[in-house]
Design a protein around this motif. Structure first.
Motif, short mmCIF file in Angstrom:
data_model
loop_
_atom_site.label_atom_id
_atom_site.label_comp_id
_atom_site.label_asym_id
_atom_site.label_seq_id
_atom_site.Cartn_x
_atom_site.Cartn_y
_atom_site.Cartn_z
N GLN A 81 44.78 45.01 18.23
CA GLN A 81 45.73 44.10 18.57
C GLN A 81 45.24 43.24 19.56
OE1 GLN A 81 49.29 44.13 17.50
NE2 GLN A 81 49.65 42.38 18.61
N PRO A 82 45.17 42.09 19.49
CA PRO A 82 44.83 41.29 20.57
C PRO A 82 45.99 40.92 21.31
CG PRO A 82 45.10 39.71 18.46
CD PRO A 82 45.31 41.30 18.12
N VAL A 83 45.81 40.70 22.88
CA VAL A 83 46.95 40.53 23.67
C VAL A 83 46.44 39.54 24.76
CG1 VAL A 83 47.84 42.82 23.54
CG2 VAL A 83 45.93 42.66 25.07
N ASN A 84 47.29 38.82 25.06
CA ASN A 84 47.09 38.12 26.56
C ASN A 84 47.01 38.79 27.90
OD1 ASN A 84 47.42 35.41 25.03
ND2 ASN A 84 49.45 35.46 25.23
N LEU A 85 46.09 38.34 28.66
CA LEU A 85 46.15 38.93 29.80
C LEU A 85 46.24 38.13 31.02
CD1 LEU A 85 42.73 41.25 29.13
CD2 LEU A 85 45.34 41.97 29.03
N ASP A 137 37.80 38.86 34.45
CA ASP A 137 36.95 39.47 35.37
C ASP A 137 37.76 40.44 36.25
OD1 ASP A 137 35.33 39.61 37.86
OD2 ASP A 137 35.74 37.76 38.81
N MET A 138 37.26 41.68 36.37
CA MET A 138 37.73 42.77 36.74
C MET A 138 37.23 43.19 38.24
SD MET A 138 40.37 43.96 34.78
CE MET A 138 40.48 45.92 34.83
N ALA A 139 36.13 42.28 38.69
CA ALA A 139 35.66 42.71 40.02
C ALA A 139 36.55 43.01 41.08
CB ALA A 139 34.82 41.58 40.19
N ASP A 140 37.54 42.47 41.27
CA ASP A 140 38.63 42.54 42.33
C ASP A 140 39.78 43.48 41.70
OD1 ASP A 140 39.66 40.63 40.49
OD2 ASP A 140 40.44 39.48 42.13
N VAL A 141 39.72 44.17 40.78
CA VAL A 141 40.95 45.19 40.33
C VAL A 141 40.68 46.26 40.81
CG1 VAL A 141 42.16 45.85 38.29
CG2 VAL A 141 41.39 43.29 38.44
N LYS A 142 41.67 46.98 41.27
CA LYS A 142 41.66 48.33 41.53
C LYS A 142 42.66 49.08 41.33
CE LYS A 142 43.71 47.39 46.06
NZ LYS A 142 44.16 46.19 45.82
N LEU A 143 42.65 50.23 41.47
CA LEU A 143 43.97 51.32 40.76
C LEU A 143 44.95 50.80 41.40
CD1 LEU A 143 42.30 54.82 40.72
CD2 LEU A 143 42.26 53.16 38.86
N GLY A 144 46.28 50.72 40.60
CA GLY A 144 47.48 50.27 41.03
C GLY A 144 47.68 48.96 40.98
N ASP A 145 46.65 48.10 40.81
CA ASP A 145 47.02 46.72 40.61
C ASP A 145 47.61 46.36 39.37
OD1 ASP A 145 45.61 46.10 42.77
OD2 ASP A 145 43.99 45.35 42.02
N SER A 146 48.42 45.21 39.05
CA SER A 146 49.21 45.00 38.08
C SER A 146 48.55 43.92 37.14
CB SER A 146 50.80 44.18 38.54
OG SER A 146 51.45 45.18 39.04
N ILE A 147 48.79 43.97 35.97
CA ILE A 147 48.03 43.16 35.06
C ILE A 147 49.02 42.94 33.88
CG2 ILE A 147 46.27 42.82 33.41
CD1 ILE A 147 44.33 44.29 34.63
N ALA A 148 49.42 41.51 33.59
CA ALA A 148 50.21 41.43 32.60
C ALA A 148 49.62 41.46 31.18
CB ALA A 148 51.05 39.95 32.81
N VAL A 149 50.23 42.54 30.10
CA VAL A 149 49.84 42.25 28.89
C VAL A 149 50.63 41.89 27.99
CG1 VAL A 149 48.76 44.01 27.11
CG2 VAL A 149 48.28 44.48 29.67
N ASN A 150 50.34 40.63 27.41
CA ASN A 150 51.59 39.97 26.56
C ASN A 150 52.73 39.72 27.01
OD1 ASN A 150 49.85 39.30 24.12
ND2 ASN A 150 50.75 40.67 22.92
#
Length: 220
Positions: A80-84, A32-45
């Motif tokens: 490549q599949p990645v955990n998010l 769900d990206m509804a609350d994600v904005k520029l500058g936010d952090s997301i862990a990729v693997n």
């Protein structure tokens, strides 16, 4: 900061050279990206990346040369599949453990075998990280918060329950796979505090028994 509880499995759409380092395009699938904005952090693997651009299926992020040098990103290809996992909120439950998204090293799965409905992994770890890994302690593998079931020499063992296996990229992993490792944050800071305390000399004091006697605090 993150919890190590994976929210979705996404896909690397592209990893492109850009001005000496790289940009990565990640399709988030069910995240769900509804609350994600520029500058936010997301862990990729397990690697903390900053959202620099949003698009219809996910986001773009910059990947520095420092990240490339210390992670598996240099080997990633399209599809490549990645955990998010999105960065945790202060109101969220801490379902796993405190995870920074800063990879400490790359380990290698050397064995995978079934254990009833679970799967056991044996992971070889860089020797520099061994001091931070404890039996029944926490460790992060590909961004997943897991418990160390045992450790011998430079190999530790993990038990992956069916739900975790089904909801993460670990379902695809077998012997020979390289994985991102992040050791327990508390262990890392505790070592720093102890090493600094041991290396710092106690301040010299002018107080002596003679001084105390002269000032009425001690009688010889």
């Amino acid at each position: 900061m993150f919890t190590g509880i994976i929210e979705a499995v996404g896909t690397i759409e592209s990893l492109q050279p850009a001005g000496g380092d790289y940009r990565v395009k990640v399709a988030v699938n069910t995240l769900d990206m509804a609350d994600v904005k520029l500058g936010d952090s997301i862990a990729v693997n397990g690697v903390c990346l900053t959202v620099t651009e949003l698009y219809s299926k996910g986001f773009w992020a910059d990947v520095s040369l420092e990240t490339i040098r210390h992670t598996c990103f240099k080997d990633y290809r399209a599809d490549q599949p990645v955990n998010l996992e999105k960065a945790m909120m202060t109101t969220s439950r801490l379902g796993g453990h405190i995870v920074s998204g800063h990879v400490d090293g790359v380990g290698t799965i050397i064995e995978r075998h079934d254990d009833a409905r679970s799967v056991r992994f044996r992971v070889q770890v860089p020797k520099a990280l061994l001091k931070y890994i404890a039996d029944r302690g926490s460790i992060t593998i590909e961004g997943v918060s897991l418990t160390v079931n045992g450790i011998e020499d430079d190999v530790f063992e993990l038990n992956i329950v069916p739900h975790t296996l089904a909801q993460t990229v670990l379902v695809h992993y077998s012997a020979g796979q390289s994985v991102h490792l992040e050791v327990d944050l508390i262990a890392r800071y505790l070592e720093r505090l102890i090493s600094k305390a041991e290396s710092t000399e106690a301040p010299k004091s002018d107080i002596s028994l003679e001084f105390l006697a002269q000032n009425g605090f001690h009688r010889g």
